[in-house]
Design a protein around this motif. Structure first.
Motif, PDB file in Angstrom:
ATOM      1  N   ARG A  27       0.850  -1.193   0.000  1.00  0.00           N
ATOM      2  CA  ARG A  27       0.000   0.000   0.000  1.00  0.00           C
ATOM      3  C   ARG A  27       0.883   1.239   0.000  1.00  0.00           C
ATOM      4  O   ARG A  27       2.013   1.216   0.498  1.00  0.00           O
ATOM      5  CB  ARG A  27      -0.905   0.045   1.239  1.00  0.00           C
ATOM      6  CG  ARG A  27      -1.842  -1.133   1.395  1.00  0.00           C
ATOM      7  CD  ARG A  27      -2.789  -0.934   2.579  1.00  0.00           C
ATOM      8  NE  ARG A  27      -3.506  -2.160   2.892  1.00  0.00           N
ATOM      9  CZ  ARG A  27      -4.618  -2.563   2.270  1.00  0.00           C
ATOM     10  NH1 ARG A  27      -5.120  -1.795   1.306  1.00  0.00           N
ATOM     11  NH2 ARG A  27      -5.214  -3.682   2.603  1.00  0.00           N
ATOM     12  N   ASP A  28       0.359   2.338  -0.537  1.00  0.00           N
ATOM     13  CA  ASP A  28       1.118   3.587  -0.497  1.00  0.00           C
ATOM     14  C   ASP A  28       1.297   4.078   0.936  1.00  0.00           C
ATOM     15  O   ASP A  28       2.337   4.643   1.284  1.00  0.00           O
ATOM     16  CB  ASP A  28       0.414   4.669  -1.325  1.00  0.00           C
ATOM     17  CG  ASP A  28       0.558   4.424  -2.821  1.00  0.00           C
ATOM     18  OD1 ASP A  28       1.376   3.571  -3.209  1.00  0.00           O
ATOM     19  OD2 ASP A  28      -0.148   5.094  -3.594  1.00  0.00           O
ATOM     20  N   ASP A  43      -9.333  -4.908   0.868  1.00  0.00           N
ATOM     21  CA  ASP A  43      -9.593  -4.060  -0.296  1.00  0.00           C
ATOM     22  C   ASP A  43     -10.983  -4.326  -0.867  1.00  0.00           C
ATOM     23  O   ASP A  43     -11.724  -3.394  -1.196  1.00  0.00           O
ATOM     24  CB  ASP A  43      -8.549  -4.312  -1.373  1.00  0.00           C
ATOM     25  CG  ASP A  43      -7.216  -3.649  -1.075  1.00  0.00           C
ATOM     26  OD1 ASP A  43      -7.090  -3.013  -0.003  1.00  0.00           O
ATOM     27  OD2 ASP A  43      -6.293  -3.753  -1.903  1.00  0.00           O
ATOM     28  N   LEU A 134      -9.801   4.239 -11.160  1.00  0.00           N
ATOM     29  CA  LEU A 134      -8.605   4.326 -10.327  1.00  0.00           C
ATOM     30  C   LEU A 134      -8.614   5.617  -9.513  1.00  0.00           C
ATOM     31  O   LEU A 134      -8.305   5.608  -8.319  1.00  0.00           O
ATOM     32  CB  LEU A 134      -7.356   4.255 -11.202  1.00  0.00           C
ATOM     33  CG  LEU A 134      -6.013   4.260 -10.461  1.00  0.00           C
ATOM     34  CD1 LEU A 134      -5.891   3.031  -9.569  1.00  0.00           C
ATOM     35  CD2 LEU A 134      -4.859   4.319 -11.456  1.00  0.00           C
ATOM     36  N   ARG A 135      -8.973   6.719 -10.153  1.00  0.00           N
ATOM     37  CA  ARG A 135      -9.040   7.997  -9.437  1.00  0.00           C
ATOM     38  C   ARG A 135     -10.087   7.946  -8.316  1.00  0.00           C
ATOM     39  O   ARG A 135      -9.885   8.502  -7.231  1.00  0.00           O
ATOM     40  CB  ARG A 135      -9.369   9.112 -10.426  1.00  0.00           C
ATOM     41  CG  ARG A 135      -9.518  10.491  -9.791  1.00  0.00           C
ATOM     42  CD  ARG A 135      -9.596  11.589 -10.834  1.00  0.00           C
ATOM     43  NE  ARG A 135      -9.951  12.858 -10.236  1.00  0.00           N
ATOM     44  CZ  ARG A 135      -9.113  13.639  -9.574  1.00  0.00           C
ATOM     45  NH1 ARG A 135      -7.856  13.260  -9.411  1.00  0.00           N
ATOM     46  NH2 ARG A 135      -9.513  14.780  -9.050  1.00  0.00           N
ATOM     47  N   GLU A 138      -8.461   5.980  -5.457  1.00  0.00           N
ATOM     48  CA  GLU A 138      -7.230   6.582  -4.947  1.00  0.00           C
ATOM     49  C   GLU A 138      -7.455   7.945  -4.314  1.00  0.00           C
ATOM     50  O   GLU A 138      -6.735   8.332  -3.393  1.00  0.00           O
ATOM     51  CB  GLU A 138      -6.212   6.738  -6.083  1.00  0.00           C
ATOM     52  CG  GLU A 138      -5.538   5.462  -6.502  1.00  0.00           C
ATOM     53  CD  GLU A 138      -4.391   5.691  -7.472  1.00  0.00           C
ATOM     54  OE1 GLU A 138      -3.481   4.853  -7.516  1.00  0.00           O
ATOM     55  OE2 GLU A 138      -4.407   6.715  -8.197  1.00  0.00           O
ATOM     56  N   VAL A 139      -8.459   8.687  -4.812  1.00  0.00           N
ATOM     57  CA  VAL A 139      -8.583  10.089  -4.426  1.00  0.00           C
ATOM     58  C   VAL A 139      -9.969  10.446  -3.904  1.00  0.00           C
ATOM     59  O   VAL A 139     -10.104  11.066  -2.847  1.00  0.00           O
ATOM     60  CB  VAL A 139      -8.249  11.016  -5.630  1.00  0.00           C
ATOM     61  CG1 VAL A 139      -8.477  12.487  -5.272  1.00  0.00           C
ATOM     62  CG2 VAL A 139      -6.825  10.787  -6.091  1.00  0.00           C
ATOM     63  N   GLU A 147      -7.025  11.067   0.140  1.00  0.00           N
ATOM     64  CA  GLU A 147      -6.494   9.843   0.742  1.00  0.00           C
ATOM     65  C   GLU A 147      -7.055   8.621   0.048  1.00  0.00           C
ATOM     66  O   GLU A 147      -6.371   7.629  -0.142  1.00  0.00           O
ATOM     67  CB  GLU A 147      -6.838   9.786   2.229  1.00  0.00           C
ATOM     68  CG  GLU A 147      -6.320   8.543   2.934  1.00  0.00           C
ATOM     69  CD  GLU A 147      -6.762   8.492   4.388  1.00  0.00           C
ATOM     70  OE1 GLU A 147      -6.773   7.387   4.944  1.00  0.00           O
ATOM     71  OE2 GLU A 147      -7.100   9.549   4.947  1.00  0.00           O
ATOM     72  N   GLY A 148      -8.326   8.688  -0.371  1.00  0.00           N
ATOM     73  CA  GLY A 148      -8.960   7.560  -1.022  1.00  0.00           C
ATOM     74  C   GLY A 148      -9.073   6.356  -0.100  1.00  0.00           C
ATOM     75  O   GLY A 148      -9.111   6.496   1.127  1.00  0.00           O
ATOM     76  N   ASN A 150      -6.863   3.829  -0.024  1.00  0.00           N
ATOM     77  CA  ASN A 150      -5.542   3.257   0.259  1.00  0.00           C
ATOM     78  C   ASN A 150      -5.512   1.767  -0.082  1.00  0.00           C
ATOM     79  O   ASN A 150      -5.077   0.933   0.722  1.00  0.00           O
ATOM     80  CB  ASN A 150      -5.147   3.478   1.724  1.00  0.00           C
ATOM     81  CG  ASN A 150      -3.668   3.192   1.967  1.00  0.00           C
ATOM     82  OD1 ASN A 150      -2.824   3.399   1.087  1.00  0.00           O
ATOM     83  ND2 ASN A 150      -3.351   2.717   3.160  1.00  0.00           N
ATOM     84  N   LYS A 153      -1.420  -1.947  -4.195  1.00  0.00           N
ATOM     85  CA  LYS A 153      -0.922  -1.680  -5.548  1.00  0.00           C
ATOM     86  C   LYS A 153      -1.494  -2.697  -6.539  1.00  0.00           C
ATOM     87  O   LYS A 153      -1.829  -2.352  -7.679  1.00  0.00           O
ATOM     88  CB  LYS A 153       0.602  -1.757  -5.551  1.00  0.00           C
ATOM     89  CG  LYS A 153       1.260  -1.646  -6.923  1.00  0.00           C
ATOM     90  CD  LYS A 153       2.762  -1.737  -6.834  1.00  0.00           C
ATOM     91  CE  LYS A 153       3.230  -3.114  -6.406  1.00  0.00           C
ATOM     92  NZ  LYS A 153       2.967  -4.163  -7.442  1.00  0.00           N
ATOM     93  N   ARG A 156      -5.138  -1.828  -7.478  1.00  0.00           N
ATOM     94  CA  ARG A 156      -5.191  -0.620  -8.319  1.00  0.00           C
ATOM     95  C   ARG A 156      -4.667  -0.908  -9.726  1.00  0.00           C
ATOM     96  O   ARG A 156      -5.207  -0.416 -10.713  1.00  0.00           O
ATOM     97  CB  ARG A 156      -4.394   0.507  -7.654  1.00  0.00           C
ATOM     98  CG  ARG A 156      -5.083   1.038  -6.394  1.00  0.00           C
ATOM     99  CD  ARG A 156      -4.296   2.165  -5.749  1.00  0.00           C
ATOM    100  NE  ARG A 156      -3.141   1.653  -5.029  1.00  0.00           N
ATOM    101  CZ  ARG A 156      -1.917   2.154  -5.117  1.00  0.00           C
ATOM    102  NH1 ARG A 156      -1.653   3.170  -5.936  1.00  0.00           N
ATOM    103  NH2 ARG A 156      -0.934   1.647  -4.413  1.00  0.00           N
TER     104      ARG A 156
END
Length: 329
Positions: A27-28, A43, A134-135, A138-139, A147-148, A150, A153, A156
């Motif tokens: 994860r980011d 997820d 994806l946006r 993620e957002v 933050e979305g 999260n 990877k 996504r």
């Protein structure tokens, strides 16, 4: 050892060497692992509990304002997940990753399906629903606080790569890329029969020969071929005959359903709604309902995000509010 760790241990023992492992998911933003669920299970749950997922039940698949038994983006998503898990289980790949990607792959779809996607693309020059999906995760989820959800990877990557030029890096993502097409071709054919647009006898001879003429036989033929061609291999693929037949089926569906003259009037109306809502919000951005206070300052991206997130019914309601006079008879 907790339950999640037991599940991860079973993955190492039972899954194919080519399968994605939950224990290796990234994860980011680092998070404390869940004691019960693997990263991919979390997820999946985050997507299913999200607002963008719930809105799919009121977004068009093919038919605008259809009856009760026609597919929506929500039912399409569930069918993709079901077929995808069947393939993943047969190939000993990670079912939870497949399901998470399936649940999220279309959350960026516009009102009125691809009609809305093309309308926004006409207005802003570049808009693809996979990138918007994806946006979204993620957002824009969690009230657009940048933050979305999260997500990992791997999830996504699969969402972005379910269509378009980018091929997913995991085999689980590659499953969804093919299964998405299998699902929509077969269930849209089923809905077209229900709508009186097609009969089984209309199918091309190659399709009837290789797939039969029912949605069930079609799905079975393509899924069995995927499994046979991909078992214990480092890629997901289909045989040339089956892939070629699927492409013939797809061309047939575009000609006779997706671009059929009978659907063009409603599609033009839907595009008109999307385009005029975008124009309205560009001129009157304060009419945007949002959870984020922006002091009346909105970019074109903000307006695209808002219009793309609308359901069919709410888009029509807003169009009536902004453009149709209230007349008391």
């Amino acid at each position: 050892m907790n339950i999640r760790e037991h599940i991860e241990e079973r993955e190492d023992l039972l899954l194919s060497p080519y399968a994605a492992r939950s224990s290796a998911a990234l994860r980011d933003i680092d998070e404390e692992p869940d004691p019960l669920r693997t990263a991919f299970q979390r997820d999946r749950d985050r997507i299913i509990h999200s607002k963008c997922f719930r809105r799919l039940k009121h977004k068009t698949q093919v038919y605008i304002a259809p009856g009760d038994h026609y597919r929506t983006r929500m039912t399409h998503t569930l069918e993709v997940g079901q077929i995808g898990r069947t393939v993943a289980r047969a190939l000993r790949l990670n079912e939870d990753l497949v399901e998470a990607i399936a649940m999220g792959h279309d959350v960026g779809h516009t009102p009125f399906g691809h009609v809305g996607e093309y309308a926004l693309r006409d207005l802003v020059g570049h808009f693809n629903h996979n990138e918007q999906s994806l946006r979204m995760v993620e957002v824009l989820e969690k009230h657009g606080n940048r933050e979305g959800l999260n997500l990992t990877k791997e999830v996504r990557d699969g969402i972005l790569g379910h269509t378009g030029p980018t091929i997913p890096t995991t085999l689980e993502g590659q499953i969804i890329r093919i299964v998405d097409r299998i699902a929509y071709l077969c269930h849209d054919y089923d809905d077209a029969q229900r709508a009186g647009m097609l009969e089984a006898k209309d199918l091309p001879d190659e399709v009837r020969l290789y797939f039969g003429d029912t949605p069930s036989s079609m799905i079975t033929a393509m899924v069995e071929d995927m499994v046979e061609q991909s078992l214990d291999k480092p890629e997901i693929r289909m045989s040339p005959d089956i892939e070629g037949t699927m492409n013939i089926f797809r061309q047939f569906m575009f000609k006779n359903v997706y671009l059929a003259p009978a659907l063009i009037p409603d599609r033009k109306k839907a595009a008109h709604v999307v385009k005029n809502l975008f124009i309205h919000f560009m001129e009157y951005p304060s009419d945007i309902e949002t959870y984020v206070e922006r002091n009346g300052i909105y970019s074109t991206v903000d307006i695209v995000d808002y219009v793309a997130g609308l359901t069919d019914q709410y888009a029509i309601k807003l169009f009536k509010d902004f453009y149709i006079p209230n007349i008391t008879l």
